[in-house]
Design a protein around this motif. Structure first.
Motif, short mmCIF file in Angstrom:
data_model
loop_
_atom_site.label_atom_id
_atom_site.label_comp_id
_atom_site.label_asym_id
_atom_site.label_seq_id
_atom_site.Cartn_x
_atom_site.Cartn_y
_atom_site.Cartn_z
N LEU A 1 49.13 37.42 25.93
CA LEU A 1 49.37 38.86 25.96
C LEU A 1 49.84 39.36 27.32
O LEU A 1 50.53 40.37 27.40
CB LEU A 1 48.11 39.62 25.53
CG LEU A 1 47.75 39.51 24.06
CD1 LEU A 1 46.32 39.99 23.81
CD2 LEU A 1 48.75 40.28 23.19
N THR A 2 49.46 38.66 28.37
CA THR A 2 49.79 39.13 29.72
C THR A 2 50.96 38.39 30.35
O THR A 2 51.38 38.73 31.44
CB THR A 2 48.56 39.04 30.65
OG1 THR A 2 48.10 37.67 30.67
CG2 THR A 2 47.45 39.96 30.19
N LEU B 1 35.77 40.28 24.67
CA LEU B 1 35.15 39.60 23.53
C LEU B 1 34.96 38.11 23.83
O LEU B 1 33.93 37.53 23.49
CB LEU B 1 35.97 39.79 22.26
CG LEU B 1 35.37 39.23 20.98
CD1 LEU B 1 33.94 39.73 20.77
CD2 LEU B 1 36.25 39.58 19.80
N SER B 2 35.91 37.50 24.50
CA SER B 2 35.78 36.09 24.87
C SER B 2 34.58 35.88 25.80
O SER B 2 33.81 34.94 25.64
CB SER B 2 37.07 35.62 25.55
OG SER B 2 36.97 34.27 25.93
N GLU B 3 34.41 36.79 26.75
CA GLU B 3 33.28 36.69 27.67
C GLU B 3 31.96 36.90 26.93
O GLU B 3 30.98 36.20 27.19
CB GLU B 3 33.43 37.71 28.80
CG GLU B 3 34.55 37.35 29.77
CD GLU B 3 34.89 38.45 30.76
OE1 GLU B 3 34.28 39.56 30.69
OE2 GLU B 3 35.77 38.22 31.60
N THR B 4 31.92 37.86 26.01
CA THR B 4 30.72 38.10 25.22
C THR B 4 30.34 36.87 24.41
O THR B 4 29.18 36.47 24.36
CB THR B 4 30.93 39.30 24.27
OG1 THR B 4 31.15 40.47 25.06
CG2 THR B 4 29.74 39.51 23.35
N ALA C 1 45.88 46.46 27.56
CA ALA C 1 44.64 46.96 26.94
C ALA C 1 44.15 45.99 25.87
O ALA C 1 42.95 45.72 25.76
CB ALA C 1 44.87 48.35 26.35
N LEU C 2 45.06 45.43 25.11
CA LEU C 2 44.70 44.46 24.08
C LEU C 2 44.17 43.18 24.73
O LEU C 2 43.18 42.60 24.27
CB LEU C 2 45.91 44.17 23.19
CG LEU C 2 45.68 43.44 21.89
CD1 LEU C 2 44.60 44.11 21.04
CD2 LEU C 2 46.98 43.37 21.11
N ALA C 3 44.80 42.76 25.81
CA ALA C 3 44.33 41.58 26.56
C ALA C 3 42.93 41.83 27.11
O ALA C 3 42.08 40.93 27.10
CB ALA C 3 45.30 41.24 27.68
N ASP C 4 42.68 43.05 27.59
CA ASP C 4 41.34 43.38 28.10
C ASP C 4 40.30 43.29 26.99
O ASP C 4 39.18 42.81 27.20
CB ASP C 4 41.33 44.78 28.72
CG ASP C 4 42.09 44.85 30.04
OD1 ASP C 4 42.37 43.79 30.64
OD2 ASP C 4 42.41 45.99 30.46
N ALA D 1 40.01 50.90 17.96
CA ALA D 1 38.57 50.65 17.96
C ALA D 1 38.09 50.17 19.31
O ALA D 1 38.64 49.26 19.89
CB ALA D 1 38.24 49.61 16.90
N GLY D 2 37.06 50.80 19.81
CA GLY D 2 36.35 50.34 20.99
C GLY D 2 37.12 50.44 22.29
O GLY D 2 36.61 50.04 23.32
N GLY D 3 38.33 50.96 22.30
CA GLY D 3 39.04 50.99 23.56
C GLY D 3 39.80 52.28 23.78
O GLY D 3 40.66 52.33 24.63
#
Length: 180
Positions: A172-173, A139-142, A131-134, A116-118
């Protein structure tokens, strides 16, 4: 000594003015010429909560797709996915259901599944984690941006969930076997 005004507004006053203008725009909304209804059908808080739950549901789908493509990552992703499911549940408006927080990732076939969404989940595990970290970072920034317009209790909840998302990015990173 006489007081003289600054020749240009301060950064703080510009930000306060922009926030005030955004608040007024949110409160007034668009109308078709008729007077605004005193009680909107859906409150701002409820709309914000529903949007946050939808965002969490998309992130849960991303976790599930990543685990499906990379079954070896399932154990590493499970606690993070559980936290995202708990966030969705906590953000749900009263009386509304949350997006399948107890659903578990399905077994993988090794093929790139749509996430979803990526776009599709990357084939390499390290790239899939990135990609999951991104997605978590975005979402954290939003959610951090949404704090400005959120009512008190929801703002505190969004701040906590955004902070947790930032921790997920780190987890994740980072290399789980590395020592500091």
């Amino acid at each position: 000594m006489p007081w003289t005004p600054h020749s240009r507004p301060s950064r703080r006053s510009l930000l306060a003015g922009a926030a005030g203008a955004a608040g007024v725009a949110l409160l007034t909304g668009c109308t078709d010429g008729r007077p605004a209804v005193a009680e909107p059908a859906v409150s701002l808080e409820r709309r914000m909560r529903e949007a946050a739950v939808r965002d969490s549901a998309r992130l849960l789908e991303r976790y599930d797709a990543t685990a499906a493509v990379h079954p070896d990552l399932t154990a590493r992703l499970a606690p993070l996915r559980a936290a995202v499911a708990a966030h969705a549940s906590a953000l749900s408006p009263a009386g509304a259901g949350s997006p399948s927080p107890s659903a578990s990732p399905s077994g993988g076939t090794g093929a790139a599944a749509p996430a979803a969404g990526g776009g599709p989940v990357p084939a390499k595990p390290a790239e899939a984690l990135t990609a999951l970290a991104d997605a978590e970072r975005s979402l954290s920034e939003t959610r951090t941006i949404d704090l400005a317009g959120a009512p008190g209790e929801l703002a505190r909840l969004l701040a906590s969930v955004a902070a947790c998302g930032a921790v997920h990015v780190h987890l994740l990173t980072s290399d789980p076997g590395a020592t500091a």
